[in-house]
Design a protein around this motif. Structure first.
Motif, mmCIF file in Angstrom:
data_model
loop_
_atom_site.group_PDB
_atom_site.id
_atom_site.type_symbol
_atom_site.label_atom_id
_atom_site.label_comp_id
_atom_site.label_asym_id
_atom_site.label_seq_id
_atom_site.Cartn_x
_atom_site.Cartn_y
_atom_site.Cartn_z
ATOM 1 N N VAL A 168 0.868 -1.174 0.000
ATOM 2 C CA VAL A 168 0.000 0.000 0.000
ATOM 3 C C VAL A 168 0.904 1.222 0.000
ATOM 4 C CG1 VAL A 168 -1.757 1.274 1.264
ATOM 5 C CG2 VAL A 168 -1.817 -1.217 1.244
ATOM 6 N N GLY A 169 0.659 2.125 -0.936
ATOM 7 C CA GLY A 169 1.467 3.332 -1.047
ATOM 8 C C GLY A 169 0.651 4.589 -0.841
ATOM 9 N N VAL A 170 1.286 5.590 -0.249
ATOM 10 C CA VAL A 170 0.690 6.907 -0.071
ATOM 11 C C VAL A 170 1.690 7.920 -0.605
ATOM 12 C CG1 VAL A 170 -0.180 8.591 1.590
ATOM 13 C CG2 VAL A 170 -0.583 6.158 1.975
ATOM 14 N N ARG A 171 1.211 8.825 -1.454
ATOM 15 C CA ARG A 171 2.078 9.846 -2.063
ATOM 16 C C ARG A 171 1.471 11.214 -1.799
ATOM 17 N NH1 ARG A 171 2.793 8.862 -8.164
ATOM 18 N NH2 ARG A 171 0.734 9.785 -8.241
ATOM 19 N N TRP A 172 2.309 12.175 -1.430
ATOM 20 C CA TRP A 172 1.827 13.520 -1.135
ATOM 21 C C TRP A 172 2.936 14.531 -1.394
ATOM 22 C CZ3 TRP A 172 4.043 10.343 2.252
ATOM 23 C CH2 TRP A 172 4.917 10.855 3.172
ATOM 24 N N ASP A 173 2.587 15.809 -1.296
ATOM 25 C CA ASP A 173 3.525 16.900 -1.528
ATOM 26 C C ASP A 173 4.225 17.231 -0.212
ATOM 27 O OD1 ASP A 173 4.922 19.169 -2.174
ATOM 28 O OD2 ASP A 173 3.194 20.336 -2.795
ATOM 29 N N ASP A 174 5.514 16.961 -0.152
ATOM 30 C CA ASP A 174 6.304 17.237 1.037
ATOM 31 C C ASP A 174 7.357 18.303 0.748
ATOM 32 O OD1 ASP A 174 7.009 16.677 3.777
ATOM 33 O OD2 ASP A 174 8.800 15.669 3.017
ATOM 34 N N SER A 175 7.090 19.174 -0.203
ATOM 35 C CA SER A 175 8.098 20.142 -0.633
ATOM 36 C C SER A 175 8.380 21.225 0.406
ATOM 37 C CB SER A 175 7.674 20.789 -1.956
ATOM 38 O OG SER A 175 6.427 21.433 -1.807
ATOM 39 N N ARG A 176 7.519 21.373 1.402
ATOM 40 C CA ARG A 176 7.779 22.396 2.417
ATOM 41 C C ARG A 176 8.884 21.987 3.378
ATOM 42 N NH1 ARG A 176 2.361 24.155 5.184
ATOM 43 N NH2 ARG A 176 2.488 21.975 5.749
ATOM 44 N N GLY A 177 9.104 20.693 3.566
ATOM 45 C CA GLY A 177 10.160 20.229 4.462
ATOM 46 C C GLY A 177 11.532 20.473 3.854
ATOM 47 N N THR A 178 12.541 20.519 4.711
ATOM 48 C CA THR A 178 13.907 20.712 4.232
ATOM 49 C C THR A 178 14.272 19.553 3.310
ATOM 50 O OG1 THR A 178 14.483 21.831 6.285
ATOM 51 C CG2 THR A 178 16.299 21.020 4.946
ATOM 52 N N GLN A 179 14.691 19.875 2.113
ATOM 53 C CA GLN A 179 15.012 18.899 1.073
ATOM 54 C C GLN A 179 13.846 17.952 0.802
ATOM 55 O OE1 GLN A 179 18.673 16.981 2.232
ATOM 56 N NE2 GLN A 179 19.861 18.839 1.960
ATOM 57 N N GLY A 180 12.619 18.450 0.944
ATOM 58 C CA GLY A 180 11.423 17.649 0.687
ATOM 59 C C GLY A 180 11.189 17.483 -0.803
ATOM 60 N N SER A 181 10.305 16.567 -1.122
ATOM 61 C CA SER A 181 9.982 16.258 -2.510
ATOM 62 C C SER A 181 8.522 16.606 -2.778
ATOM 63 C CB SER A 181 10.211 14.772 -2.771
ATOM 64 O OG SER A 181 9.706 14.401 -4.030
ATOM 65 N N ALA A 182 8.244 17.055 -3.980
ATOM 66 C CA ALA A 182 6.863 17.358 -4.342
ATOM 67 C C ALA A 182 6.037 16.080 -4.505
ATOM 68 C CB ALA A 182 6.825 18.194 -5.626
ATOM 69 N N THR A 183 6.698 14.954 -4.639
ATOM 70 C CA THR A 183 5.992 13.679 -4.799
ATOM 71 C C THR A 183 6.614 12.623 -3.896
ATOM 72 O OG1 THR A 183 7.388 13.123 -6.686
ATOM 73 C CG2 THR A 183 5.268 14.151 -7.164
ATOM 74 N N LEU A 184 6.633 12.866 -2.622
ATOM 75 C CA LEU A 184 7.182 11.905 -1.683
ATOM 76 C C LEU A 184 6.191 10.745 -1.540
ATOM 77 C CD1 LEU A 184 9.455 11.200 0.279
ATOM 78 C CD2 LEU A 184 8.122 12.309 2.057
ATOM 79 N N ALA A 185 6.677 9.535 -1.587
ATOM 80 C CA ALA A 185 5.814 8.351 -1.466
ATOM 81 C C ALA A 185 6.387 7.409 -0.418
ATOM 82 C CB ALA A 185 5.705 7.623 -2.796
ATOM 83 N N ILE A 186 5.488 6.858 0.382
ATOM 84 C CA ILE A 186 5.842 5.836 1.354
ATOM 85 C C ILE A 186 5.017 4.608 1.027
ATOM 86 C CG2 ILE A 186 5.624 5.147 3.761
ATOM 87 C CD1 ILE A 186 6.546 7.857 4.572
ATOM 88 N N GLU A 187 5.685 3.470 0.912
ATOM 89 C CA GLU A 187 5.000 2.229 0.626
ATOM 90 C C GLU A 187 5.249 1.232 1.746
ATOM 91 O OE1 GLU A 187 4.602 2.201 -4.157
ATOM 92 O OE2 GLU A 187 6.237 1.024 -3.307
ATOM 93 N N THR A 188 4.182 0.561 2.141
ATOM 94 C CA THR A 188 4.250 -0.434 3.197
ATOM 95 C C THR A 188 3.811 -1.775 2.632
ATOM 96 O OG1 THR A 188 3.681 1.269 4.810
ATOM 97 C CG2 THR A 188 3.486 -1.012 5.521
ATOM 98 N N SER A 189 4.611 -2.788 2.829
ATOM 99 C CA SER A 189 4.275 -4.140 2.361
ATOM 100 C C SER A 189 4.007 -5.033 3.564
ATOM 101 C CB SER A 189 5.411 -4.726 1.533
ATOM 102 O OG SER A 189 5.585 -3.993 0.351
ATOM 103 N N SER A 190 3.045 -5.917 3.379
ATOM 104 C CA SER A 190 2.698 -6.832 4.460
ATOM 105 C C SER A 190 2.212 -8.138 3.869
ATOM 106 C CB SER A 190 1.638 -6.233 5.355
ATOM 107 O OG SER A 190 1.274 -7.129 6.370
ATOM 108 N N GLN A 191 2.489 -9.190 4.552
ATOM 109 C CA GLN A 191 1.984 -10.500 4.138
ATOM 110 C C GLN A 191 0.604 -10.702 4.742
ATOM 111 O OE1 GLN A 191 4.678 -13.629 5.079
ATOM 112 N NE2 GLN A 191 3.596 -15.127 3.854
ATOM 113 N N LEU A 192 -0.346 -11.088 3.901
ATOM 114 C CA LEU A 192 -1.709 -11.314 4.395
ATOM 115 C C LEU A 192 -1.939 -12.774 4.678
ATOM 116 C CD1 LEU A 192 -3.821 -8.978 2.110
ATOM 117 C CD2 LEU A 192 -2.914 -8.534 4.366
#
Length: 133
Positions: free
Chosen positions: A109-133
């Motif tokens: 499951v991935g979530v992507r958002w605008d993190d450009s306000r943070g120091t060295q942030g990215s306009a398309t920062l994404a975090i993905e979490t994997s899990s075994q079901l």
């Protein structure tokens, strides 16, 4: 008199530095909060899929990167995806996007958002979490 003016000038420059440091700390604190929320939101979707594990393993929850909240559906899967993306955008901002990709054993499951306000942030920062079901 000149000594007092020099002392006031040095004090003013120091206070400006402290104010800039405080502003940077606030921006980075917000960035850290958003990263934590992205992980929480990804675990939220994984928990919804664990409640409907057969459909998740069959790939019924799979959706590519999408920023548009789907229309209300009649199935549990459509309702779960809609509620999840609404929560993601409520917490992360209206431009936040989500992605779900499941195989027979592992879901990501991935979530992507605008993190450009943070120091060295990215306009398309994404975090993905994997899990075994």
């Amino acid at each position: 008199m000149i000594e007092v003016l020099v002392a006031v000038l040095i004090l003013a420059i120091g206070l400006l530095g402290v104010a800039a440091l405080q502003a940077a700390a606030l921006r980075n604190s917000q960035s850290s909060y958003e990263r934590s929320e992205a992980v929480i939101q990804s675990y939220s979707m994984l928990d919804m899929m664990r409640a409907n594990v057969d459909a998740a393993r069959a790939g019924s929850y799979n959706v590519g990167w999408t920023c548009t909240v789907p229309a209300a559906g009649t199935s549990r899967i459509a309702a779960d995806r809609r509620a999840w993306l609404q929560n993601v955008q409520a917490v992360m901002g209206e431009t936040a996007c989500g992605r779900i990709a499941c195989t027979t054993t592992v879901c990501t499951v991935g979530v992507r958002w605008d993190d450009s306000r943070g120091t060295q942030g990215s306009a398309t920062l994404a975090i993905e979490t994997s899990s075994q079901l």
